[in-house]
Scaffold this active site. Sequence first.
Site, PDB file in Angstrom:
ATOM      1  N   ASP A  87      -0.111  -7.848   1.995  1.00  0.00           N
ATOM      2  CA  ASP A  87       1.240  -6.310   2.316  1.00  0.00           C
ATOM      3  C   ASP A  87       2.012  -6.354   1.031  1.00  0.00           C
ATOM      4  O   ASP A  87       2.300  -6.065   2.637  1.00  0.00           O
ATOM      5  CB  ASP A  87      -0.154  -5.386   2.654  1.00  0.00           C
ATOM      6  N   GLN A  97       0.760   6.019  12.417  1.00  0.00           N
ATOM      7  CA  GLN A  97       1.699   6.426  10.988  1.00  0.00           C
ATOM      8  C   GLN A  97       3.151   6.929  10.393  1.00  0.00           C
ATOM      9  O   GLN A  97       3.921   7.332  11.592  1.00  0.00           O
ATOM     10  CB  GLN A  97       0.280   7.903  10.896  1.00  0.00           C
ATOM     11  N   GLY A  98       3.141   6.823   9.329  1.00  0.00           N
ATOM     12  CA  GLY A  98       5.296   6.639   8.480  1.00  0.00           C
ATOM     13  C   GLY A  98       5.451   5.496   8.935  1.00  0.00           C
ATOM     14  O   GLY A  98       6.515   5.729   8.291  1.00  0.00           O
ATOM     15  N   ASP A  99       4.837   4.391   9.247  1.00  0.00           N
ATOM     16  CA  ASP A  99       5.737   3.000  10.136  1.00  0.00           C
ATOM     17  C   ASP A  99       5.187   2.319   8.567  1.00  0.00           C
ATOM     18  O   ASP A  99       6.243   0.811   8.575  1.00  0.00           O
ATOM     19  CB  ASP A  99       5.358   2.508  11.013  1.00  0.00           C
ATOM     20  N   SER A 100       4.492   2.488   8.225  1.00  0.00           N
ATOM     21  CA  SER A 100       4.246   1.594   6.727  1.00  0.00           C
ATOM     22  C   SER A 100       5.487   0.476   5.870  1.00  0.00           C
ATOM     23  O   SER A 100       6.644   1.301   5.838  1.00  0.00           O
ATOM     24  CB  SER A 100       3.029   1.865   5.949  1.00  0.00           C
ATOM     25  N   HIS A 150       0.543  -1.313   0.220  1.00  0.00           N
ATOM     26  CA  HIS A 150      -0.123  -0.307   0.065  1.00  0.00           C
ATOM     27  C   HIS A 150       0.987   1.153   0.073  1.00  0.00           C
ATOM     28  O   HIS A 150       0.124   2.563  -0.361  1.00  0.00           O
ATOM     29  CB  HIS A 150      -0.742  -0.594   1.270  1.00  0.00           C
TER      30      HIS A 150
END
Length: 276
Positions: free
Chosen positions: A136, A230-233, A83
């Site tokens: 993913d 948020q930001g760690d994906s 993603h």
Amino acid sequence: MRRPFARPWTGVLATAAAATVLPLASPVPAAADSVIVGGSPVQVSDSPWVVALSSRDRFGGTRSGQFCGGVVTGRTTVLTAAHCMSDDVLGLPMNRVKDLTVIAGRGDLGTSEGREIPVREVRINPEYDAYSNSGDVAALTLAEALPEGYVLPMAGEGDPAYKAGTEAAVYGWGDTTGAGDYARTLHAARVRVLSDAVCEEAYPGNADGTYQAETMLCAGEMEGRRDACQGDSGGPLVAQGRLIGLVSWGSGCGRPGSPGVYTRISAVAKVMRARA
């Protein structure tokens, strides 16, 4: 509210129970010496396989253009979340991003240390389901090889590192509080692998999402606190010296009863190798 951990929704290691959707604009970086709740700064030299995905064109020069994380699994191969390569995250089709790079050996995103290596090719898992986030994962091929010491081995099917209760660590540069406080330096948080039964109870198929044991695993603490955000994906979940997961999605950040959900490496490694 279910959300992937990439910047437009995509931090390590939050404890706050925030569920606010964050904007695409680059956040103001947290001070390098700020107190981190749920995680702590780590030296990239101790975990050289953790890398940052960057596009200054899309995300600006602050924090070196970082927008997702990744992990080195071969000298020219980095795995990240599929993603992270989506239009929703990048703001335009992936093939129109002209400066997609992997930053290796840079713990502090405000510096120029380490290497910035262009991405030569992106391969999305053909079994990735964007609606459920099943499978993913994307494989990035680098234009230059990294040293062998940067490569982190992947845990195969049946590896004891996947056993419930196993201590693990998740790494990233993202939101450290759940309120948009993005880290400038690499952080890690200690979590535990949770059982499939616990994960299925947390995400039974309601608005928060559906946990699928075949392609996912979850980790954290049921009372909340330590989590990815948020930001760690695309960042790595590591147990017993091996890669077991990639940061994928969850409900809020560090919320009780809502552990972080990760792509199960044993489920996707074979698929990605078959396309190599």
